[in-house]
Write a protein that holds these residues in place. Structure first.
Motif, PDB file in Angstrom:
ATOM      1  N   ILE A 187      -7.424   9.717   1.194  1.00 25.97           N
ATOM      2  CA  ILE A 187      -6.247  10.540   0.947  1.00 25.97           C
ATOM      3  C   ILE A 187      -5.384   9.875  -0.112  1.00 25.97           C
ATOM      4  CG2 ILE A 187      -4.215  11.607   1.981  1.00 25.97           C
ATOM      5  CD1 ILE A 187      -5.711  11.301   4.713  1.00 25.97           C
ATOM      6  N   VAL A 188      -5.125  10.569  -1.194  1.00 31.48           N
ATOM      7  CA  VAL A 188      -4.326  10.032  -2.298  1.00 31.48           C
ATOM      8  C   VAL A 188      -2.966  10.724  -2.308  1.00 31.48           C
ATOM      9  CG1 VAL A 188      -4.133   9.796  -4.799  1.00 31.48           C
ATOM     10  CG2 VAL A 188      -6.357   9.485  -3.678  1.00 31.48           C
ATOM     11  N   VAL A 189      -1.906   9.931  -2.178  1.00 33.70           N
ATOM     12  CA  VAL A 189      -0.553  10.458  -2.272  1.00 33.70           C
ATOM     13  C   VAL A 189      -0.134  10.380  -3.736  1.00 33.70           C
ATOM     14  CG1 VAL A 189       1.836  10.213  -1.500  1.00 33.70           C
ATOM     15  CG2 VAL A 189      -0.059   9.675   0.066  1.00 33.70           C
ATOM     16  N   PHE A 190       0.344  11.503  -4.293  1.00 42.64           N
ATOM     17  CA  PHE A 190       0.722  11.515  -5.703  1.00 42.64           C
ATOM     18  C   PHE A 190       2.114  12.096  -5.857  1.00 42.64           C
ATOM     19  CE2 PHE A 190      -0.876  15.738  -5.044  1.00 42.64           C
ATOM     20  CZ  PHE A 190      -0.210  16.556  -5.942  1.00 42.64           C
ATOM     21  N   ASN A 191       2.709  11.883  -7.023  1.00 44.28           N
ATOM     22  CA  ASN A 191       4.084  12.294  -7.274  1.00 44.28           C
ATOM     23  C   ASN A 191       4.220  13.297  -8.416  1.00 44.28           C
ATOM     24  OD1 ASN A 191       6.768  11.050  -9.097  1.00 44.28           O
ATOM     25  ND2 ASN A 191       7.094  12.033  -7.127  1.00 44.28           N
TER      26      ASN A 191
END
Length: 236
Positions: A187-191
């Protein structure tokens, strides 16, 4: 080149990229004449200070081993840790690293441009190597995609636990490469407004007006349960 060195852990796994600001007095490996080894991406571009020796992690040291090999041996038998190396989570100044490591429900890993994917407790020497494209950063410290590093991937690829990445787009390819054999969901959290795309990854946007080091806020939100991720209920 990726080097597989597995350290067994148990719990939900979080990877956070390294920080630029480090402890004021980190420990260092030493040359035979006592100089502190300062690890950089391009030693030829670095200005050496008195009592300092600049090297890449994969350069050969005086005993015929690379500095990377020597660091691995040191971690295997640190004894009294006479070189006063800090565990990776204490190497960086921001308190979020200590908060994440202090959460007993997760296993924390650091994604480093110098060493690869290492456990937060791995004893790590002073270094300045980054993937950041900030033009203010010295060429000595900036690692290019074409540079050859024998990065470690110290994570159990057979784990089925969700693996969460908190970091910027400059470090995403590094994360993808070093976890390509991981069996659990990544799971990649991005902004960014534009959603990244990569097969096999789940992307979750963390909305914030912060642009620099936004992943620190995301880490705190993960800890307090306000950042909800698939497969990870109640934040953790």
């Amino acid at each position: 080149m990726k080097v597989k060195v597995v350290i067994q852990c148990a719990g939900r796994k979080v990877v956070i990229q390294r920080a630029g600001r480090k402890d004021r007095s980190p420990g260092s490996l030493r040359t035979s004449d006592g100089r502190r080894v300062y690890f950089v991406a391009h030693p030829g571009e670095a200005e050496e200070r008195e009592g300092q020796f600049c090297a890449r992690p994969d350069d050969l040291s005086e005993d015929g081993r690379t500095w990377r090999e020597r660091l691995l041996s040191y971690n295997a038998s640190p004894g009294a840790n006479r070189l006063e190396l800090l565990p990776a989570y204490r190497l960086y100044r921001n308190d979020v690293y200590r908060s994440l490591e202090g959460e007993e429900r997760l296993d924390l890993f650091i994604l480093s441009a110098g060493w690869g994917l290492i456990p937060a407790t791995f004893l790590t020497p002073d270094y300045n190597i980054t993937f950041s494209k900030n033009p203010k950063i010295s060429p000595a410290f900036r690692r290019h995609r074409s540079d050859v590093f024998h990065d470690w991937s110290m994570i159990d690829g057979g784990s089925s636990e969700p693996l969460v990445f908190l970091g910027g787009k400059d470090y995403l390819p590094h994360f993808v490469r070093l976890t390509d054999q991981y069996q659990g969901p990544r799971i990649v959290v991005f902004n960014s407004i534009t959603k990244p795309s990569h097969e096999g990854l789940t992307f979750v946007r963390y909305k914030t007006s912060t642009r620099t080091n936004w992943h620190y806020k995301a880490a705190k939100a993960l800890l307090d349960g306000t950042l909800r991720l698939p497969g990870i209920h109640g934040g953790l």
